[in-house]
Design an enzyme around this catalytic site. Structure first.
Site, mmCIF file in Angstrom:
data_model
loop_
_atom_site.group_PDB
_atom_site.id
_atom_site.type_symbol
_atom_site.label_atom_id
_atom_site.label_comp_id
_atom_site.label_asym_id
_atom_site.label_seq_id
_atom_site.Cartn_x
_atom_site.Cartn_y
_atom_site.Cartn_z
ATOM 1 N N LEU A 60 -21.485 -27.988 -51.496
ATOM 2 C CA LEU A 60 -22.314 -29.071 -52.039
ATOM 3 C C LEU A 60 -21.497 -30.103 -52.820
ATOM 4 O O LEU A 60 -20.554 -29.770 -53.525
ATOM 5 C CB LEU A 60 -23.393 -28.479 -52.957
ATOM 6 C CG LEU A 60 -24.322 -27.465 -52.272
ATOM 7 C CD1 LEU A 60 -25.318 -26.895 -53.288
ATOM 8 C CD2 LEU A 60 -25.062 -28.079 -51.091
ATOM 9 N N GLY A 63 -23.516 -36.029 -52.826
ATOM 10 C CA GLY A 63 -24.445 -36.503 -51.784
ATOM 11 C C GLY A 63 -25.629 -35.556 -51.682
ATOM 12 O O GLY A 63 -26.799 -35.971 -51.713
ATOM 13 N N HIS A 64 -25.335 -34.250 -51.578
ATOM 14 C CA HIS A 64 -26.411 -33.255 -51.527
ATOM 15 C C HIS A 64 -27.253 -33.330 -52.801
ATOM 16 O O HIS A 64 -28.481 -33.267 -52.761
ATOM 17 C CB HIS A 64 -25.835 -31.838 -51.427
ATOM 18 C CG HIS A 64 -25.034 -31.581 -50.182
ATOM 19 N ND1 HIS A 64 -23.673 -31.356 -50.209
ATOM 20 C CD2 HIS A 64 -25.395 -31.479 -48.883
ATOM 21 C CE1 HIS A 64 -23.245 -31.136 -48.982
ATOM 22 N NE2 HIS A 64 -24.260 -31.201 -48.150
ATOM 23 N N GLN A 88 -25.141 -25.381 -34.012
ATOM 24 C CA GLN A 88 -24.888 -26.825 -33.968
ATOM 25 C C GLN A 88 -23.398 -27.167 -33.912
ATOM 26 O O GLN A 88 -23.019 -28.329 -33.935
ATOM 27 C CB GLN A 88 -25.571 -27.553 -35.116
ATOM 28 C CG GLN A 88 -24.973 -27.317 -36.489
ATOM 29 C CD GLN A 88 -25.857 -27.896 -37.579
ATOM 30 O OE1 GLN A 88 -26.960 -27.443 -37.817
ATOM 31 N NE2 GLN A 88 -25.360 -28.925 -38.265
ATOM 32 N N LYS A 176 -26.539 -40.573 -44.183
ATOM 33 C CA LYS A 176 -25.183 -40.263 -43.712
ATOM 34 C C LYS A 176 -25.220 -39.752 -42.265
ATOM 35 O O LYS A 176 -24.364 -40.075 -41.462
ATOM 36 C CB LYS A 176 -24.583 -39.223 -44.659
ATOM 37 C CG LYS A 176 -23.321 -38.548 -44.194
ATOM 38 C CD LYS A 176 -22.138 -39.418 -44.465
ATOM 39 C CE LYS A 176 -20.800 -38.783 -44.187
ATOM 40 N NZ LYS A 176 -20.757 -37.682 -43.297
ATOM 41 N N GLN A 180 -29.263 -37.953 -36.810
ATOM 42 C CA GLN A 180 -29.991 -36.705 -37.078
ATOM 43 C C GLN A 180 -31.406 -37.003 -37.596
ATOM 44 O O GLN A 180 -32.382 -36.363 -37.181
ATOM 45 C CB GLN A 180 -29.211 -35.890 -38.108
ATOM 46 C CG GLN A 180 -29.928 -34.695 -38.675
ATOM 47 C CD GLN A 180 -29.014 -33.823 -39.513
ATOM 48 O OE1 GLN A 180 -28.257 -33.030 -38.972
ATOM 49 N NE2 GLN A 180 -29.059 -33.949 -40.823
ATOM 50 N N SER A 212 -18.564 -36.114 -48.073
ATOM 51 C CA SER A 212 -18.795 -35.176 -46.975
ATOM 52 C C SER A 212 -18.123 -33.856 -47.336
ATOM 53 O O SER A 212 -17.053 -33.846 -47.961
ATOM 54 C CB SER A 212 -18.177 -35.725 -45.687
ATOM 55 O OG SER A 212 -18.038 -34.693 -44.736
ATOM 56 N N ARG A 214 -16.594 -32.147 -45.419
ATOM 57 C CA ARG A 214 -15.343 -32.078 -44.664
ATOM 58 C C ARG A 214 -14.195 -32.804 -45.365
ATOM 59 O O ARG A 214 -13.038 -32.637 -44.972
ATOM 60 C CB ARG A 214 -15.531 -32.695 -43.281
ATOM 61 C CG ARG A 214 -16.481 -31.912 -42.404
ATOM 62 C CD ARG A 214 -16.741 -32.652 -41.105
ATOM 63 N NE ARG A 214 -17.906 -32.132 -40.412
ATOM 64 C CZ ARG A 214 -17.881 -31.099 -39.589
ATOM 65 N NH1 ARG A 214 -16.760 -30.502 -39.331
ATOM 66 N NH2 ARG A 214 -18.980 -30.666 -39.013
HETATM 67 P P1 AMP Z 1 -24.831 -31.000 -44.547
HETATM 68 O O1 AMP Z 1 -24.611 -29.962 -45.597
HETATM 69 O O2 AMP Z 1 -23.594 -31.753 -44.172
HETATM 70 O O3 AMP Z 1 -25.607 -30.464 -43.360
HETATM 71 O O4 AMP Z 1 -25.763 -32.096 -45.205
HETATM 72 C C1 AMP Z 1 -27.009 -31.748 -45.747
HETATM 73 C C2 AMP Z 1 -27.776 -33.003 -46.032
HETATM 74 O O5 AMP Z 1 -27.047 -33.804 -46.956
HETATM 75 C C3 AMP Z 1 -27.980 -33.862 -44.769
HETATM 76 O O6 AMP Z 1 -29.284 -34.392 -44.787
HETATM 77 C C4 AMP Z 1 -26.943 -34.938 -44.930
HETATM 78 O O7 AMP Z 1 -27.265 -36.146 -44.280
HETATM 79 C C5 AMP Z 1 -26.933 -35.111 -46.441
HETATM 80 N N1 AMP Z 1 -25.680 -35.737 -46.869
HETATM 81 C C6 AMP Z 1 -24.425 -35.386 -46.514
HETATM 82 N N2 AMP Z 1 -23.528 -36.237 -47.056
HETATM 83 C C7 AMP Z 1 -24.239 -37.144 -47.758
HETATM 84 C C8 AMP Z 1 -23.893 -38.285 -48.535
HETATM 85 N N3 AMP Z 1 -22.632 -38.678 -48.701
HETATM 86 N N4 AMP Z 1 -24.887 -38.976 -49.121
HETATM 87 C C9 AMP Z 1 -26.193 -38.611 -48.968
HETATM 88 N N5 AMP Z 1 -26.586 -37.544 -48.242
HETATM 89 C C10 AMP Z 1 -25.625 -36.826 -47.650
#
Ligand code: AMP
Length: 306
Positions: A60, A63-64, A88, A176, A180, A212, A214
């Protein structure tokens, strides 16, 4: 103020902060079983509490946490999931190296006052040999779908399962992952699911890099090179009114192709509602989307031009 008073103030504010953390830890309910989670949420639903859901794959970052913050303000109960969904990932090495800092994540969720964490195992989510898919049509095979075959089948499988278990009133997703969100909107409509989807803005570092999970794989040189992605998007936005869409696209591609350490997958300017190429500026909304490998790390980003 006398020094004794200062100490008293420091001690008491520290004490208050610790008490708050303790209460938050006690308040965060962690479920690994879908039936136990479902039972718990059913009780809350009977009390007429609205449920906001934020699915994640963990590792996390801010963004999360911004999604959680928006969920917090729009729902009585915030449920967050952490699940690195194997279906996925089309590249087993990518799945293998996906970061999984669960303890640190729990601490962040605690700090964000999340009420419920769903932390299932793969076996809890999938039956052995389970295989089914939804026909997602055009949206599934462009952009990310083209570069990551099967990716959106995995995304829709797991989100459909989550929605069936959590039955959220509202679910929060980041812009982001723009494609999706469109795919999930289409799934919700197709299956007539009683959930509202909210798309939340992209959180960025001060220099523009989209946050991200990543990004931790980027070396400092790669991190610097990765700024080309957001720079290309910002440039397209800055010149949107004075240049044609074809010029904006070809300039971005030229810039990214010449950028050190960036291996471009695509830069596209699409109608933000259909993800069809935008042939004119005369549509309601337009999005520019980019994906590239920086070193071994594949990054995506986007910006709404209109
Ligand atoms: P993930 O853990 O990458 O599957 O992301 C979980 C959620 O967080 C998804 O809805 C992503 O689009 C969102 N997310 C990931 N990175 C960001 C970011 N930089 N800003 C806002 N939401 C994000």
């Amino acid at each position: 103020m006398l020094s004794g008073d200062i100490i008293k103030t420091v001690v008491s504010s520290e004490l208050i902060a610790n008490c708050r953390r303790l209460i938050a830890i006690i308040n965060l309910k962690i479920f690994t079983s879908k039936s136990a989670l479902s039972e718990f949420l059913n009780e809350l639903r009977e009390q007429k509490k609205s449920i906001g859901f934020v699915p994640t794959m963990g590792a996390l970052h801010e963004g999360h946490l911004s999604l959680i913050d928006i969920a917090r303000r729009q729902s009585d109960v915030v449920v967050c999931s952490i699940f690195v969904n194997p279906t996925q990932f089309n590249d087993p090495a990518d799945l293998e190296k996906y970061p999984r800092p669960v303890d640190a994540d729990i601490e962040k969720l605690t700090g964000a006052n999340v009420d419920v964490l769903f932390l299932p195992s793969v076996n809890e989510m999938y039956e052995p040999g389970e295989s089914w898919h939804l026909d997602l049509g055009y949206l599934e095979n462009v952009l990310e779908g083209k570069f990551r075959p099967g990716h959106y089948q995995g995304v829709t499988q797991v989100v459909k399962k989550f929605f069936d278990i959590v039955e959220p009133d509202v679910s929060f997703f980041g812009q982001k992952d723009f494609q999706q969100v469109l795919i999930l909107r289409s799934m919700v409509k197709m299956l007539n699911m009683p959930v509202k989807l909210v798309m939340c803005p992209i959180k960025r570092e001060d220099d523009g890099l989209a946050l991200s999970s990543r990004n931790i794989h980027l070396s400092s040189t790669e991190r610097h090179n990765a700024l080309a992605l957001s720079a290309s998007l910002n440039n397209a936005k800055a010149h949107f009114h004075e240049k044609g869409l074809d010029d904006l696209k070809s300039e971005a591609i030229a810039f990214l192709s010449a950028s050190e350490g960036v291996e471009l997958d695509y830069f596209e300017i699409y109608d933000a509602e259909t993800l069809q190429p935008a042939s004119s500026k005369d549509v309601d909304s337009i999005v520019a989307l980019v994906a590239a490998k920086v070193g071994e790390t594949r990054l995506i980003d986007n910006i709404l031009l209109k």
